[in-house]
Scaffold this motif. Structure first.
Motif, mmCIF file in Angstrom:
data_model
loop_
_atom_site.group_PDB
_atom_site.id
_atom_site.type_symbol
_atom_site.label_atom_id
_atom_site.label_comp_id
_atom_site.label_asym_id
_atom_site.label_seq_id
_atom_site.Cartn_x
_atom_site.Cartn_y
_atom_site.Cartn_z
ATOM 1 N N GLY A 136 0.839 -1.193 0.000
ATOM 2 C CA GLY A 136 0.000 0.000 0.000
ATOM 3 C C GLY A 136 0.880 1.251 0.000
ATOM 4 O O GLY A 136 2.109 1.173 -0.069
ATOM 5 N N PRO A 137 0.281 2.437 0.103
ATOM 6 C CA PRO A 137 1.028 3.692 -0.075
ATOM 7 C C PRO A 137 1.829 4.091 1.168
ATOM 8 O O PRO A 137 1.596 5.136 1.789
ATOM 9 C CB PRO A 137 -0.074 4.700 -0.376
ATOM 10 N N VAL A 138 2.795 3.251 1.536
ATOM 11 C CA VAL A 138 3.606 3.493 2.726
ATOM 12 C C VAL A 138 4.712 4.507 2.427
ATOM 13 O O VAL A 138 4.910 4.928 1.282
ATOM 14 C CB VAL A 138 4.206 2.176 3.253
ATOM 15 N N GLY A 187 4.782 11.847 6.422
ATOM 16 C CA GLY A 187 4.292 10.570 5.906
ATOM 17 C C GLY A 187 2.873 10.247 6.305
ATOM 18 O O GLY A 187 2.286 9.292 5.797
ATOM 19 N N TRP A 188 2.285 11.054 7.202
ATOM 20 C CA TRP A 188 0.981 10.727 7.787
ATOM 21 C C TRP A 188 -0.132 11.296 6.922
ATOM 22 O O TRP A 188 -0.689 12.345 7.196
ATOM 23 C CB TRP A 188 0.902 11.271 9.206
ATOM 24 N N ASN A 189 -0.451 10.589 5.856
ATOM 25 C CA ASN A 189 -1.528 10.985 4.958
ATOM 26 C C ASN A 189 -2.822 10.347 5.467
ATOM 27 O O ASN A 189 -3.087 9.167 5.239
ATOM 28 C CB ASN A 189 -1.231 10.527 3.530
ATOM 29 N N VAL A 190 -3.619 11.145 6.153
ATOM 30 C CA VAL A 190 -4.809 10.625 6.827
ATOM 31 C C VAL A 190 -5.731 9.891 5.865
ATOM 32 O O VAL A 190 -6.317 8.854 6.206
ATOM 33 C CB VAL A 190 -5.568 11.780 7.521
ATOM 34 N N ALA A 191 -5.853 10.387 4.650
ATOM 35 C CA ALA A 191 -6.788 9.802 3.686
ATOM 36 C C ALA A 191 -6.364 8.410 3.231
ATOM 37 O O ALA A 191 -7.190 7.653 2.719
ATOM 38 C CB ALA A 191 -6.929 10.722 2.473
ATOM 39 N N GLU A 192 -5.081 8.052 3.408
ATOM 40 C CA GLU A 192 -4.604 6.768 2.871
ATOM 41 C C GLU A 192 -4.111 5.804 3.949
ATOM 42 O O GLU A 192 -3.577 4.744 3.621
ATOM 43 C CB GLU A 192 -3.494 7.027 1.850
ATOM 44 N N LEU A 193 -4.302 6.138 5.210
ATOM 45 C CA LEU A 193 -3.804 5.276 6.279
ATOM 46 C C LEU A 193 -4.367 3.861 6.198
ATOM 47 O O LEU A 193 -3.642 2.877 6.403
ATOM 48 C CB LEU A 193 -4.140 5.875 7.651
ATOM 49 N N ALA A 195 -5.162 2.143 3.755
ATOM 50 C CA ALA A 195 -4.641 1.367 2.625
ATOM 51 C C ALA A 195 -3.203 0.909 2.851
ATOM 52 O O ALA A 195 -2.653 0.172 2.034
ATOM 53 C CB ALA A 195 -4.712 2.198 1.344
ATOM 54 N N MET A 196 -2.603 1.336 3.956
ATOM 55 C CA MET A 196 -1.208 1.006 4.235
ATOM 56 C C MET A 196 -1.119 -0.271 5.059
ATOM 57 O O MET A 196 -1.918 -0.488 5.974
ATOM 58 C CB MET A 196 -0.534 2.142 5.006
ATOM 59 N N ALA A 197 -0.106 -1.104 4.768
ATOM 60 C CA ALA A 197 0.128 -2.295 5.578
ATOM 61 C C ALA A 197 0.415 -1.903 7.021
ATOM 62 O O ALA A 197 0.002 -2.591 7.963
ATOM 63 C CB ALA A 197 1.293 -3.095 5.011
ATOM 64 N N LEU A 198 1.119 -0.797 7.204
ATOM 65 C CA LEU A 198 1.423 -0.263 8.527
ATOM 66 C C LEU A 198 1.513 1.251 8.400
ATOM 67 O O LEU A 198 2.313 1.755 7.625
ATOM 68 C CB LEU A 198 2.753 -0.820 9.040
#
Length: 324
Positions: A136-138, A187-193, A195-198
């Motif tokens: 995901g978008p990490v 790095g803290w993109n609230v909209a994509e959290l 979708a991230m593995a972590l």
């Protein structure tokens, strides 16, 4: 009349690693015991700060246990590519991100594949890697391609093909306006959290140029971590943050200054008792240095061969399970 103490009578400078061990001991002895996301449980404190001098090639490389700094460096260089699939890491023998895709694969397929076999298949089979190896978008995705959406005029939005490259903008900003207070990578993109593995643990970096009016400026960097596993993750996080400062300093004709590390929830896992007790029984020693052997055309062009560490004689490695 009392004699003036000679330089040799002065107490030796305290080794930089003691502050890490002091924090570790404080957490283990006085931390709040908490139930965490992994179900393992931690002892935790909220809010901590450490400072490391990076002048003269110094790096916050822990000596009370072996830190595989090349692995941490390969991971950081992978972040700078913006890639989110573990295949390039596995190809280099870097397995620090493998557990998350592996856990998902096992859950969704019921196949109790061994970790080594899963990683080998990721490397050998591009289609398998595409299906199961993405995180995901990490980190790196946010660093070099933060998504931007443009209004289409009918109430809908379209994602721009290329997002914001925070790293390129940072380098340009340090060169053009070193006195700015906006030298930040987030790095803290609230909209994509989701979708991230972590979600990002080392989430915010800020940089500060000091002394530029009196000669060559010094580049200081601050890393804020929302969550820090002091027993395992910190060693890599501190190394990578210092590496980031050193690379930026070279690219921007600055001298490395200081790394300020700040942690929100700083914790030790309850199943890491052997790790903690073994490390706290050891004494820091030596003063490892890192040299950058080449100046690439841009910050995106560094290779693992560009970094050389000398004077590093650590204690033995201490292994512990990763809580996924």
């Amino acid at each position: 009349m009392a004699s003036i103490a000679s330089v040799s009578d002065s107490p030796p400078e305290r080794h930089y690693e003691w502050q890490v061990l002091d924090l570790m001991r404080h957490i283990w002895e006085h931390g709040d015991e908490r139930v965490d996301r992994t179900g393992v449980g931690t002892r935790s404190v909220f809010g901590a700060q450490l400072r490391f001098d990076l002048s003269d090639g110094q790096m916050p490389l822990l000596t009370t246990k072996r830190v595989y700094w090349k692995t941490a460096t390969r991971e950081f260089l992978w972040f700078l590519t913006g890639q989110t699939n573990i295949r390039p890491l596995c190809e280099q023998g870097v397995e620090i991100w493998t557990d998350w895709p592996l856990d998902r694969y096992r859950r969704e397929t019921g196949d109790a594949i061994a970790r080594a076999d899963f990683s080998a298949r990721i490397v050998a089979d591009a289609a398998f890697a595409a299906q199961w190896g993405d995180l995901g978008p990490v980190y790196g995705k946010q660093w070099v391609d933060w998504p931007v959406y443009e209004p289409l005029g009918d109430g809908t939005f379209r994602r721009r093909e290329h997002g914001v490259n925070q790293i390129a903008d940072l380098v340009a900003g340090l060169k053009a306006n070193p006195g700015s207070r906006r030298h930040i990578v987030e790095g803290w993109n609230v909209a994509e959290l989701d979708a991230m593995a972590l979600p990002p643990c080392h989430k915010t970096y800020q940089f500060h140029v000091a002394g530029g009016t009196q000669g060559k400026g010094r580049l200081n960097g601050l890393l804020y971590q929302r969550s820090c596993d002091l027993g395992l993750g910190f060693a890599f996080n501190a190394w990578s943050a210092a590496l980031f400062i050193r690379m930026l300093a070279q690219q921007c004709d600055l001298e490395p200054g200081e790394l300020v590390w700040m942690g929100g929830d700083v914790h030790l896992y309850l199943n890491h008792a052997d790790l903690v007790e073994e490390q706290l029984a050891r004494v820091p020693s030596g003063s490892p240095r890192m040299a950058i052997l080449r100046r690439p055309a841009s910050i995106f062009d560094y290779r693992i061969e560009d970094f050389e560490v000398t004077g590093y004689k650590p204690g033995a490695a201490i292994s512990a399970p990763v809580a996924v």
